[in-house]
Design an enzyme around this catalytic site. Structure first.
Site, PDB file in Angstrom:
ATOM      1  N   ARG A 146     -74.151  81.934 -80.780  1.00  0.00           N
ATOM      2  CA  ARG A 146     -74.720  82.930 -81.680  1.00  0.00           C
ATOM      3  C   ARG A 146     -75.452  82.386 -82.902  1.00  0.00           C
ATOM      4  O   ARG A 146     -76.172  83.132 -83.565  1.00  0.00           O
ATOM      5  CB  ARG A 146     -73.631  83.903 -82.137  1.00  0.00           C
ATOM      6  N   ARG A 164     -69.664  74.031 -79.598  1.00  0.00           N
ATOM      7  CA  ARG A 164     -70.165  75.417 -79.606  1.00  0.00           C
ATOM      8  C   ARG A 164     -71.589  75.528 -80.129  1.00  0.00           C
ATOM      9  O   ARG A 164     -71.951  76.539 -80.745  1.00  0.00           O
ATOM     10  CB  ARG A 164     -69.237  76.327 -80.444  1.00  0.00           C
ATOM     11  N   TYR A 203     -53.126  80.323 -72.717  1.00  0.00           N
ATOM     12  CA  TYR A 203     -53.835  81.591 -72.453  1.00  0.00           C
ATOM     13  C   TYR A 203     -53.212  82.356 -71.282  1.00  0.00           C
ATOM     14  O   TYR A 203     -53.116  83.577 -71.299  1.00  0.00           O
ATOM     15  CB  TYR A 203     -55.311  81.321 -72.154  1.00  0.00           C
ATOM     16  N   ASP A 255     -67.160  78.455 -70.095  1.00  0.00           N
ATOM     17  CA  ASP A 255     -65.990  78.664 -70.950  1.00  0.00           C
ATOM     18  C   ASP A 255     -64.783  77.996 -70.319  1.00  0.00           C
ATOM     19  O   ASP A 255     -64.749  77.801 -69.097  1.00  0.00           O
ATOM     20  CB  ASP A 255     -65.717  80.161 -71.161  1.00  0.00           C
ATOM     21  N   ARG A 293     -78.549  86.696 -74.718  1.00  0.00           N
ATOM     22  CA  ARG A 293     -77.261  87.386 -74.554  1.00  0.00           C
ATOM     23  C   ARG A 293     -77.457  88.890 -74.409  1.00  0.00           C
ATOM     24  O   ARG A 293     -76.658  89.561 -73.748  1.00  0.00           O
ATOM     25  CB  ARG A 293     -76.396  87.050 -75.777  1.00  0.00           C
TER      26      ARG A 293
HETATM   27  O1  1CP Z   1     -72.057  74.970 -76.904  1.00  0.00           O
HETATM   28  C1  1CP Z   1     -70.963  75.193 -76.406  1.00  0.00           C
HETATM   29  O2  1CP Z   1     -69.973  74.504 -76.704  1.00  0.00           O
HETATM   30  C2  1CP Z   1     -70.898  76.346 -75.462  1.00  0.00           C
HETATM   31  C3  1CP Z   1     -69.954  76.328 -74.347  1.00  0.00           C
HETATM   32  C4  1CP Z   1     -68.546  76.809 -74.689  1.00  0.00           C
HETATM   33  C5  1CP Z   1     -67.395  75.994 -74.805  1.00  0.00           C
HETATM   34  C6  1CP Z   1     -67.343  74.476 -74.795  1.00  0.00           C
HETATM   35  C7  1CP Z   1     -68.113  78.160 -74.828  1.00  0.00           C
HETATM   36  C8  1CP Z   1     -68.988  79.372 -74.795  1.00  0.00           C
HETATM   37  N1  1CP Z   1     -66.763  78.161 -74.940  1.00  0.00           N
HETATM   38  C9  1CP Z   1     -66.286  76.869 -74.939  1.00  0.00           C
HETATM   39  C10 1CP Z   1     -64.901  76.386 -74.991  1.00  0.00           C
HETATM   40  C11 1CP Z   1     -63.820  77.318 -75.380  1.00  0.00           C
HETATM   41  N2  1CP Z   1     -63.635  78.637 -75.078  1.00  0.00           N
HETATM   42  C12 1CP Z   1     -62.675  76.901 -76.106  1.00  0.00           C
HETATM   43  C13 1CP Z   1     -62.415  75.459 -76.533  1.00  0.00           C
HETATM   44  C14 1CP Z   1     -63.146  75.115 -77.778  1.00  0.00           C
HETATM   45  C15 1CP Z   1     -62.632  75.756 -79.038  1.00  0.00           C
HETATM   46  O3  1CP Z   1     -61.447  75.514 -79.384  1.00  0.00           O
HETATM   47  O4  1CP Z   1     -63.415  76.438 -79.681  1.00  0.00           O
HETATM   48  C16 1CP Z   1     -61.827  78.009 -76.274  1.00  0.00           C
HETATM   49  C17 1CP Z   1     -60.494  78.048 -76.994  1.00  0.00           C
HETATM   50  C18 1CP Z   1     -62.451  79.113 -75.613  1.00  0.00           C
HETATM   51  C19 1CP Z   1     -61.913  80.480 -75.479  1.00  0.00           C
HETATM   52  C20 1CP Z   1     -62.845  81.478 -76.023  1.00  0.00           C
HETATM   53  N3  1CP Z   1     -64.017  81.850 -75.405  1.00  0.00           N
HETATM   54  C21 1CP Z   1     -62.774  82.159 -77.251  1.00  0.00           C
HETATM   55  C22 1CP Z   1     -61.694  81.928 -78.301  1.00  0.00           C
HETATM   56  C23 1CP Z   1     -60.704  83.031 -78.333  1.00  0.00           C
HETATM   57  C24 1CP Z   1     -59.459  82.685 -79.118  1.00  0.00           C
HETATM   58  O5  1CP Z   1     -58.408  82.633 -78.470  1.00  0.00           O
HETATM   59  O6  1CP Z   1     -59.551  82.433 -80.321  1.00  0.00           O
HETATM   60  C25 1CP Z   1     -63.895  83.012 -77.343  1.00  0.00           C
HETATM   61  C26 1CP Z   1     -64.239  83.994 -78.423  1.00  0.00           C
HETATM   62  C27 1CP Z   1     -64.690  82.770 -76.177  1.00  0.00           C
HETATM   63  C28 1CP Z   1     -66.027  83.378 -75.825  1.00  0.00           C
HETATM   64  C29 1CP Z   1     -67.170  82.428 -75.868  1.00  0.00           C
HETATM   65  N4  1CP Z   1     -67.267  81.231 -75.162  1.00  0.00           N
HETATM   66  C30 1CP Z   1     -68.481  80.625 -75.403  1.00  0.00           C
HETATM   67  C31 1CP Z   1     -69.193  81.465 -76.321  1.00  0.00           C
HETATM   68  C32 1CP Z   1     -70.570  81.187 -76.858  1.00  0.00           C
HETATM   69  C33 1CP Z   1     -68.355  82.571 -76.596  1.00  0.00           C
HETATM   70  C34 1CP Z   1     -68.667  83.744 -77.480  1.00  0.00           C
HETATM   71  C35 1CP Z   1     -69.398  84.788 -76.691  1.00  0.00           C
HETATM   72  C36 1CP Z   1     -70.567  85.285 -77.462  1.00  0.00           C
HETATM   73  O7  1CP Z   1     -70.362  85.577 -78.634  1.00  0.00           O
HETATM   74  O8  1CP Z   1     -71.676  85.382 -76.917  1.00  0.00           O
END
Ligand code: 1CP
Length: 360
Positions: free
Chosen positions: A50, A46, A174, A96, A59
């Site tokens: 942010r 991640r 999910y 994602d 964003r």
């Molecule tokens: O640098 C990076 O890694 C960015 C790319 C990336 C990756 C690898 C994003 C962007 N998401 C993910 C994977 C991801 N998404 C996972 C696996 C990794 C982990 O366990 O953290 C999971 C579970 C998600 C699902 C997801 N997407 C959530 C979690 C929700 C929950 O169930 O707890 C959330 C909040 C997101 C949104 C998201 N995806 C990525 C970002 C930067 C964001 C946040 C959006 C933002 O705030 O701008």
């Protein structure tokens, strides 16, 4: 040691291909292939997001997260930001894991500051029958392949590019649950009440993920990481029955590039994971490096696993904890956190972590 001599990989074609690339920083791929490197490579799960002011600015142009992910030029910009700002040794494509359910026909919304929500969830046979899968579903994800291609050429070989997908169990969770969950009890319940349907759904997700990752490699991904974020929710026998066989299928289908399996909370499955045809195992912060080394028997490169909360501490503490972690792994290691960096982590803390590894 050369890549060809590496004890834990057998990717001669890949090694040959790499020799011809003008990449200036091979550290991450060399370490992933089991080479002894001058220092461990470092990146953060991640890392695009942010924590970076330039991500927050980008964003703002996309009030809708999904529109952002689906704009390849913007996604590529987010992919490169941590490389420019932090000097990490790898880029990970900005996307994602939830693009897979969407491509299969299960739409989701990303709710600001809350996370994903699926208006319709998977409950019965009809729901599973209706899902698209395999190559057909993967064609809907051209925007990810475009983001990879643009990122790859913009990187111009500075660092390798990581492609990724969610692991089948986590994606099923999910699709059945409809959002994140404290217990994942609906998804876990399905494995007991309808194992046949669970396997059908896992197979459809797996077929789609394989087609998707093949396209990612064709678009320029140098290494693939599978995120099994909810691995730790399953009892060991269920992890072995409903998760490991699908991880195996995916790893076997993609022999061209090295692969990392990150199964959060799955300390109990390390011996099973060590037998997968992948090169790297990602570890969360609950696992002591010595325990992971013992359970994987030196068969894998280990990635991780500093507690992300360490980065809220003062610089001296971060340096001390990072050095202690590097010593505990003692080689065949890719430095990372034990899970994604939290969005409100101070950038100075992230920098202290990256720089401590780079100066080690
Ligand atoms: O640098 C990076 O890694 C960015 C790319 C990336 C990756 C690898 C994003 C962007 N998401 C993910 C994977 C991801 N998404 C996972 C696996 C990794 C982990 O366990 O953290 C999971 C579970 C998600 C699902 C997801 N997407 C959530 C979690 C929700 C929950 O169930 O707890 C959330 C909040 C997101 C949104 C998201 N995806 C990525 C970002 C930067 C964001 C946040 C959006 C933002 O705030 O701008």
């Amino acid at each position: 040691m050369t890549i060809e001599q590496s004890p834990i990989t057998n990717l001669p074609a890949f090694a040959k291909a790499m020799a011809g690339k003008q990449s200036t920083n091979h550290l991450f791929l060399r370490a992933a292939l089991g080479e002894t490197t001058e220092r461990p490579p470092v990146w953060l799960m991640r890392q695009a997001g942010r924590i970076l002011p330039q991500y927050r600015a980008l964003r703002q142009r996309f009030p809708d997260f999904k529109a952002f992910v689906k704009t390849p030029e913007a996604a590529a910009e987010a992919t490169l930001q941590p490389v420019d700002e932090l000097g990490v040794d790898a880029a990970i494509v900005f996307s994602d894991i939830l693009v897979i359910p969407e491509a299969m026909g299960l739409d989701y919304e990303m709710i600001e500051a809350k996370g994903p929500r699926f208006p319709k969830t998977i409950e019965n046979q009809q729901d599973v029958d209706r899902l698209r899968s395999g190559v057909e579903a993967a064609t809907a994800l051209q925007y990810v392949y475009d983001a990879l291609q643009i990122s790859k050429s913009a990187l111009a070989g500075r660092v390798p590019l990581i492609g990724f997908a969610g692991a089948p169990w986590t994606i099923l969770a999910y699709m059945v649950e409809g959002s994140g969950s404290k217990t994942f009890s609906k998804a876990r319940r399905l494995l007991y009440t309808n194992p046949g349907l669970s396997h059908e759904l896992l197979q459809k997700i797996t077929d789609t993920t394989i087609a998707y990752l093949r396209n990612q490699v064709a678009a320029g991904a140098d290494l693939l990481q599978l995120f099994d974020s909810w691995a730790g929710e399953l009892p060991p026998a269920h992890y072995r029955a409903f998760a490991v066989p699908y991880l195996r299928q995916i790893c076997e289908a993609l022999p061209q590039v090295p692969k990392t399996v990150f199964a959060k909370g799955a300390w109990f499955a390390l011996e099973d994971l060590a037998e997968l045809p992948c090169q790297v195992i990602g570890l969360d912060w609950n696992i002591a490096p010595a325990f992971a080394k013992e359970k994987t028997g030196g068969a894998k490169v280990l990635q991780g696993n500093l507690d992300p909360c360490t980065l809220y501490a003062d610089t001296k503490t971060i340096e001390k904890e990072t050095v202690a972690m590097l010593r505990a792994f003692g080689g065949h290691h890719i430095a990372n956190l034990g899970h994604g960096v939290y969005p409100d982590t101070p950038l100075d803390g992230v920098r202290a972590f990256v720089n401590t590894v780079k100066n080690s």
